[in-house]
Design an enzyme around this catalytic site. Structure first.
Site, PDB file in Angstrom:
ATOM      1  N   ASN A 284       9.152  49.085  58.224  1.00 13.45           N
ATOM      2  CA  ASN A 284       8.186  49.154  57.138  1.00 13.45           C
ATOM      3  C   ASN A 284       7.178  48.022  57.275  1.00 13.45           C
ATOM      4  OD1 ASN A 284       7.113  48.519  54.413  1.00 13.45           O
ATOM      5  ND2 ASN A 284       8.313  50.302  53.843  1.00 13.45           N
ATOM      6  N   ASP A 285       7.651  46.794  57.239  1.00 17.19           N
ATOM      7  CA  ASP A 285       6.741  45.651  57.240  1.00 17.19           C
ATOM      8  C   ASP A 285       7.269  44.574  58.169  1.00 17.19           C
ATOM      9  OD1 ASP A 285       4.557  44.162  56.515  1.00 17.19           O
ATOM     10  OD2 ASP A 285       5.363  43.516  54.581  1.00 17.19           O
TER      11      ASP A 285
ATOM     12  N   HIS B 237       3.585  54.074  63.432  1.00 16.40           N
ATOM     13  CA  HIS B 237       4.498  55.226  63.441  1.00 16.40           C
ATOM     14  C   HIS B 237       3.885  56.378  64.235  1.00 16.40           C
ATOM     15  CE1 HIS B 237       7.146  53.335  60.557  1.00 16.40           C
ATOM     16  NE2 HIS B 237       6.156  53.176  59.699  1.00 16.40           N
TER      17      HIS B 237
ATOM     18  N   HIS C 295       1.205  50.856  59.462  1.00 12.13           N
ATOM     19  CA  HIS C 295       1.994  50.597  58.244  1.00 12.13           C
ATOM     20  C   HIS C 295       1.820  49.103  57.941  1.00 12.13           C
ATOM     21  CE1 HIS C 295       5.983  52.051  56.148  1.00 12.13           C
ATOM     22  NE2 HIS C 295       5.103  51.604  55.293  1.00 12.13           N
TER      23      HIS C 295
ATOM     24  N   ILE D  27       1.250  45.087  58.299  1.00 12.20           N
ATOM     25  CA  ILE D  27       0.562  44.265  59.289  1.00 12.20           C
ATOM     26  C   ILE D  27       0.832  42.789  59.017  1.00 12.20           C
ATOM     27  CG2 ILE D  27      -1.301  45.942  59.668  1.00 12.20           C
ATOM     28  CD1 ILE D  27      -3.114  44.326  57.886  1.00 12.20           C
TER      29      ILE D  27
ATOM     30  N   ASP E  47       6.416  46.913  46.088  1.00 12.39           N
ATOM     31  CA  ASP E  47       6.083  47.408  47.413  1.00 12.39           C
ATOM     32  C   ASP E  47       5.808  46.256  48.377  1.00 12.39           C
ATOM     33  OD1 ASP E  47       5.051  48.815  49.571  1.00 12.39           O
ATOM     34  OD2 ASP E  47       4.285  50.405  48.301  1.00 12.39           O
ATOM     35  N   ASN E  48       4.575  45.763  48.408  1.00 10.58           N
ATOM     36  CA  ASN E  48       4.251  44.674  49.333  1.00 10.58           C
ATOM     37  C   ASN E  48       4.087  43.339  48.629  1.00 10.58           C
ATOM     38  OD1 ASN E  48       3.956  46.162  51.874  1.00 10.58           O
ATOM     39  ND2 ASN E  48       2.355  47.212  50.737  1.00 10.58           N
TER      40      ASN E  48
ATOM     41  N   GLU F 142      -2.910  50.615  53.046  1.00 18.73           N
ATOM     42  CA  GLU F 142      -1.507  50.286  53.042  1.00 18.73           C
ATOM     43  C   GLU F 142      -1.196  48.793  52.903  1.00 18.73           C
ATOM     44  OE1 GLU F 142       0.766  52.307  52.805  1.00 18.73           O
ATOM     45  OE2 GLU F 142       2.423  51.034  53.336  1.00 18.73           O
ATOM     46  N   ASP F 143      -1.737  47.992  53.779  1.00 18.08           N
ATOM     47  CA  ASP F 143      -1.370  46.585  53.782  1.00 18.08           C
ATOM     48  C   ASP F 143      -2.614  45.740  54.017  1.00 18.08           C
ATOM     49  OD1 ASP F 143       0.234  44.406  53.574  1.00 18.08           O
ATOM     50  OD2 ASP F 143       1.176  44.612  55.525  1.00 18.08           O
TER      51      ASP F 143
ATOM     52  N   ASN G 176      11.389  46.556  51.804  1.00 12.71           N
ATOM     53  CA  ASN G 176       9.993  46.975  51.979  1.00 12.71           C
ATOM     54  C   ASN G 176       9.128  45.789  52.420  1.00 12.71           C
ATOM     55  OD1 ASN G 176       8.634  49.724  51.073  1.00 12.71           O
ATOM     56  ND2 ASN G 176       7.166  48.101  50.812  1.00 12.71           N
TER      57      ASN G 176
END
Ligand SMILES: *[C@@H]1O[C@H](CO)[C@@H](O)[C@H](O)[C@H]1NC(C)=O
Ligand SMILES: *[C@@H]1O[C@H](CO)[C@@H](O)[C@H](O)[C@H]1NC(C)=O
Ligand SMILES: *[C@@H]1O[C@H](CO)[C@@H](O)[C@H](O)[C@H]1NC(C)=O
Ligand SMILES: *[C@@H]1O[C@H](CO)[C@@H](O)[C@H](O)[C@H]1NC(C)=O
Ligand SMILES: *[C@@H]1O[C@H](CO)[C@@H](O)[C@H](O)[C@H]1NC(C)=O
Length: 354
Positions: A167-168, A133, A114, A116, A268-269, A53-54, A223
């Site tokens: 989310n972030d 989550h 999710h 970080i 997204d990120n 994810e991150d 996001n």
């Protein structure tokens, strides 16, 4: 009300949703073909197969990687196991991933990481903040990183009534962070409706133990979030609006908009290149393929680089693009002195030298 009236009303509502859905698909250019852009020296990272994810890289080259997210509406192929945080040392010749041990006293069974973000304190202690989550709720977990033991010591769980659909995060002080909320509603069907109707009710929160406030709003779906090298600007990815907001950070932690950079792909990120200050964006070129997964026609991956962010005309280039044959659903790209890591929502991860 007569049956006919109810049916007519229902028909009108469905027609409106249908029309919005078509508009949504057009807006997101849902089936866009991906022109490949290859990098010469890449290989898939062993041990990361079901999402990463991150990614957050410390100044010394240690990369934290959160395991793939389990989120309603998103495909996930991982075995039904708790989430993990992986570590990768980018100084090594052939870096390998290693799952970090998490201290007892933390509910590891419901860990669902999710976004970080790391924070290094004045005494050089490294803290890792993780959006979690558990049971589909939102919390922020604060860990202390013990480098020798390769472990995370859980310090506290941060909860607040405004910390929903987080989310972030980007951590800017020992207890201060900004967080994005990707939905206004928490109910799955209302979230779908919110996206289709494009309500733009999502926002960015500032959190500190003394004050929690909304500091920016009006995003379709806020996001990824990160901070410029000089810590003066905050960058927020609006995934559905396909753009990056550049915001000025004020002394009272309020944010004001400087500009919006349109990317034409679902962002997204975001991360920042420590050598140049450029923004790297992990993007989804064809969103519908991501949501409705078909292994015969998988979602692609796209990494964009934004140079001269504050200039009149920021330069946008494609660092990497693939139609899904190698990498599906890229969500983040992070660089460290000539090395690039690309993570995905539920697929593999790529390590490249450039
Ligand atoms: C969708 O993407 C294609 C590239 O595959 C591009 O040519 C087209 O202009 C895009 N459409 C919209 C509405 O952005
Ligand atoms: C990824 O998921 C598949 C299928 O559930 C599983 O067989 C595999 O071991 C997983 N890989 C990793 C590295 O967790
Ligand atoms: C992680 O913890 C387990 C059990 O608590 C222990 O056996 C193992 O050695 C630890 N791993 C590391 C790398 O410290
Ligand atoms: C990273 O990508 C995931 C995958 O879609 C996204 O849901 C999440 O918001 C992003 N997390 C961060 C840290 O930006
Ligand atoms: C993706 O690209 C590869 C080669 O780059 C090609 O062999 C493959 O057919 C493409 N897949 C799709 C679904 O277009």
């Amino acid at each position: 009300m007569g049956k006919l009236v109810v049916l007519t009303l229902l028909g009108a509502v469905l027609a409106l949703i249908g029309e919005r859905l078509v508009a949504f698909r057009q807006r997101t250019n849902a089936s866009r073909a991906v022109e490949p852009v290859d990098l010469p020296n890449c290989h898939l990272i062993e041990g990361l197969e079901n999402g990463s994810e991150d990614i957050d890289i410390l100044p010394n080259g240690l990369a934290f990687i959160s395991s793939g997210l389990k989120y309603p509406g998103m495909p996930n192929f991982a075995p039904d196991e708790p989430g993990q945080i992986f570590l990768m040392d980018l100084n090594e010749q052939n870096p390998r991933v290693q799952a970090l041990n998490i201290s007892d006293g933390f509910d590891k069974a419901s860990f669902n990481p999710h976004g970080i973000s790391t924070f290094i304190d004045k005494d050089h202690t490294v803290y890792l903040y993780v959006v979690n989550h558990p049971h589909m709720k939102s919390t922020v977990e604060k860990f202390k990183f013990e480098e020798q033991q390769r472990s995370l010591v859980h310090l506290k769980t941060i909860k607040h009534e405004l910390l929903t659909s987080v989310n972030d995060i980007v951590v800017l002080g020992p207890e201060q962070f900004y967080a994005t909320r990707d939905h206004y509603f928490t109910n799955f069907f209302l979230v779908l409706l919110e996206m289709i109707m494009d309500l733009r009710w999502t926002d960015v929160l500032f959190y500190s133990p003394r004050e929690v406030k909304v500091v920016a709003k009006g995003f379709s779906s806020a996001n990824g979030i990160t901070v410029s090298l000089d810590k003066k600007y905050i960058y927020v990815a609006d995934v559905l609006a396909q753009n990056v907001h550049v915001l000025n950070k004020h002394r009272n932690w309020d944010l004001t908009q400087v500009k919006v950079i349109q990317l034409g792909t679902l962002v997204d990120n975001l991360t920042v290149d420590p050598d140049t200050g450029d923004i790297l964006a992990g993007c989804h070129p064809n969103a519908m393929k991501l949501l409705i997964y078909n292994s015969e026609d998988p979602p692609g991956s796209e990494v964009l680089r934004i140079q001269d962010v504050l200039s009149e005309k920021p330069k946008i280039s494609t660092t990497y693009a693939n139609n899904g044959s190698v990498l599906q659903g890229s969500s983040v790209a992070s660089v460290y002195h000539g090395k690039l890591l690309i993570g995905t929502v539920f697929h593999k991860a790529l390590y490249c030298l450039f």
